[in-house]
Design a protein around this motif. Structure first.
Motif, PDB file in Angstrom:
ATOM      1  N   GLN A 116       3.463 -10.455  -0.810  1.00  0.00           N
ATOM      2  CA  GLN A 116       2.205 -10.990  -0.274  1.00  0.00           C
ATOM      3  C   GLN A 116       1.909 -10.463   1.128  1.00  0.00           C
ATOM      4  O   GLN A 116       0.958 -10.895   1.754  1.00  0.00           O
ATOM      5  CB  GLN A 116       2.225 -12.532  -0.264  1.00  0.00           C
ATOM      6  CG  GLN A 116       3.121 -13.151   0.788  1.00  0.00           C
ATOM      7  CD  GLN A 116       4.555 -13.384   0.343  1.00  0.00           C
ATOM      8  OE1 GLN A 116       5.036 -12.750  -0.583  1.00  0.00           O
ATOM      9  NE2 GLN A 116       5.241 -14.284   1.018  1.00  0.00           N
ATOM     10  N   PHE A 117       2.679  -9.503   1.598  1.00  0.00           N
ATOM     11  CA  PHE A 117       2.521  -8.992   2.954  1.00  0.00           C
ATOM     12  C   PHE A 117       1.922  -7.587   2.957  1.00  0.00           C
ATOM     13  O   PHE A 117       2.206  -6.783   2.086  1.00  0.00           O
ATOM     14  CB  PHE A 117       3.880  -8.940   3.674  1.00  0.00           C
ATOM     15  CG  PHE A 117       4.570 -10.263   3.762  1.00  0.00           C
ATOM     16  CD1 PHE A 117       4.130 -11.233   4.641  1.00  0.00           C
ATOM     17  CD2 PHE A 117       5.655 -10.539   2.948  1.00  0.00           C
ATOM     18  CE1 PHE A 117       4.767 -12.457   4.734  1.00  0.00           C
ATOM     19  CE2 PHE A 117       6.300 -11.760   3.023  1.00  0.00           C
ATOM     20  CZ  PHE A 117       5.859 -12.732   3.913  1.00  0.00           C
ATOM     21  N   ASN A 118       1.159  -7.295   3.989  1.00  0.00           N
ATOM     22  CA  ASN A 118       0.725  -5.935   4.286  1.00  0.00           C
ATOM     23  C   ASN A 118       1.558  -5.462   5.462  1.00  0.00           C
ATOM     24  O   ASN A 118       1.529  -6.080   6.530  1.00  0.00           O
ATOM     25  CB  ASN A 118      -0.764  -5.883   4.646  1.00  0.00           C
ATOM     26  CG  ASN A 118      -1.634  -6.054   3.432  1.00  0.00           C
ATOM     27  OD1 ASN A 118      -1.290  -5.631   2.341  1.00  0.00           O
ATOM     28  ND2 ASN A 118      -2.778  -6.680   3.611  1.00  0.00           N
ATOM     29  N   VAL A 119       2.307  -4.399   5.261  1.00  0.00           N
ATOM     30  CA  VAL A 119       3.179  -3.864   6.306  1.00  0.00           C
ATOM     31  C   VAL A 119       2.539  -2.575   6.806  1.00  0.00           C
ATOM     32  O   VAL A 119       2.281  -1.657   6.033  1.00  0.00           O
ATOM     33  CB  VAL A 119       4.595  -3.582   5.763  1.00  0.00           C
ATOM     34  CG1 VAL A 119       5.482  -3.039   6.878  1.00  0.00           C
ATOM     35  CG2 VAL A 119       5.191  -4.830   5.142  1.00  0.00           C
ATOM     36  N   GLN A 120       2.281  -2.526   8.112  1.00  0.00           N
ATOM     37  CA  GLN A 120       1.654  -1.348   8.707  1.00  0.00           C
ATOM     38  C   GLN A 120       2.713  -0.472   9.352  1.00  0.00           C
ATOM     39  O   GLN A 120       3.613  -0.971  10.038  1.00  0.00           O
ATOM     40  CB  GLN A 120       0.623  -1.761   9.748  1.00  0.00           C
ATOM     41  CG  GLN A 120      -0.107  -0.577  10.349  1.00  0.00           C
ATOM     42  CD  GLN A 120      -1.218  -1.002  11.283  1.00  0.00           C
ATOM     43  OE1 GLN A 120      -1.535  -2.168  11.416  1.00  0.00           O
ATOM     44  NE2 GLN A 120      -1.803  -0.035  11.943  1.00  0.00           N
ATOM     45  N   VAL A 121       2.595   0.827   9.124  1.00  0.00           N
ATOM     46  CA  VAL A 121       3.513   1.776   9.746  1.00  0.00           C
ATOM     47  C   VAL A 121       3.062   2.016  11.184  1.00  0.00           C
ATOM     48  O   VAL A 121       1.890   2.275  11.444  1.00  0.00           O
ATOM     49  CB  VAL A 121       3.553   3.110   8.961  1.00  0.00           C
ATOM     50  CG1 VAL A 121       4.432   4.126   9.675  1.00  0.00           C
ATOM     51  CG2 VAL A 121       4.049   2.882   7.542  1.00  0.00           C
ATOM     52  N   LEU A 122       4.003   1.893  12.095  1.00  0.00           N
ATOM     53  CA  LEU A 122       3.780   2.195  13.521  1.00  0.00           C
ATOM     54  C   LEU A 122       4.610   3.417  13.878  1.00  0.00           C
ATOM     55  O   LEU A 122       5.642   3.668  13.267  1.00  0.00           O
ATOM     56  CB  LEU A 122       4.298   1.054  14.405  1.00  0.00           C
ATOM     57  CG  LEU A 122       3.516  -0.220  14.510  1.00  0.00           C
ATOM     58  CD1 LEU A 122       4.282  -1.207  15.384  1.00  0.00           C
ATOM     59  CD2 LEU A 122       2.159   0.031  15.086  1.00  0.00           C
TER      60      LEU A 122
END
Length: 158
Positions: A116-122
């Motif tokens: 249920q998560f959106n993980v953004q690449v940094l």
């Protein structure tokens, strides 16, 4: 959050980017080499423009391959409680909302859906990436984006 499962989702997203880039490069190459795009006079530049596009798309494919290689290396990084390349990070903003980030070697801005998560690449070069780098769980971090100061707390480092 299971980091191993997330990494599989990230691999899939990177592979999808590569496949999209390959299709775009093939389309651009086909357009550049199509017989209808042969210049009929000095003002007919469609073929030349298509060739430049094909060259750019081919470079994009190479960049995708390089990105996958660099990410594979980041997946092998030793797990520590310090934010570094290869870390999966959960932060909480002042408003109480949480967000997940993966500190990657490149592909900043890529968003990977995991459960249920959106993980953004940094990346370590982004303002937030610079602020988080070498920090630990429970550290408070202040950073500026577009002249606006923001504060967050690191909740988890995997």
């Amino acid at each position: 959050m299971n980091k191993t499962h997330f990494i599989e989702h990230l691999r899939f997203a990177l592979s999808a980017q590569l496949e999209t880039a390959k299709m775009a490069a093939k389309t651009a190459h086909d357009t550049a080499t199509h017989e209808e795009n042969i210049a009929e006079n000095k003002y007919d530049t469609l073929g030349l423009e298509a060739a430049y596009l094909a060259q750019g798309q081919a470079q994009r494919v190479n960049d995708c391959y390089l990105s996958i290689q660099q990410f594979e290396q980041s997946f092998k990084e030793v797990i520590s409680d310090q934010v570094s390349v290869g870390a999966l990070i959960c932060v909480e903003y002042e408003a109480g909302t949480q967000a997940w980030f993966y500190m990657g070697p490149n592909a900043g801005g890529l968003v990977v859906e995991h459960k249920q998560f959106n993980v953004q690449v940094l990346t370590p070069h982004a303002p937030l990436g610079k602020a988080l780098l070498n920090k630990h769980c429970d550290d408070e971090v202040t950073f500026n984006i577009a002249g606006k100061s923001q504060q967050l707390t690191i909740v988890n480092v995997l």
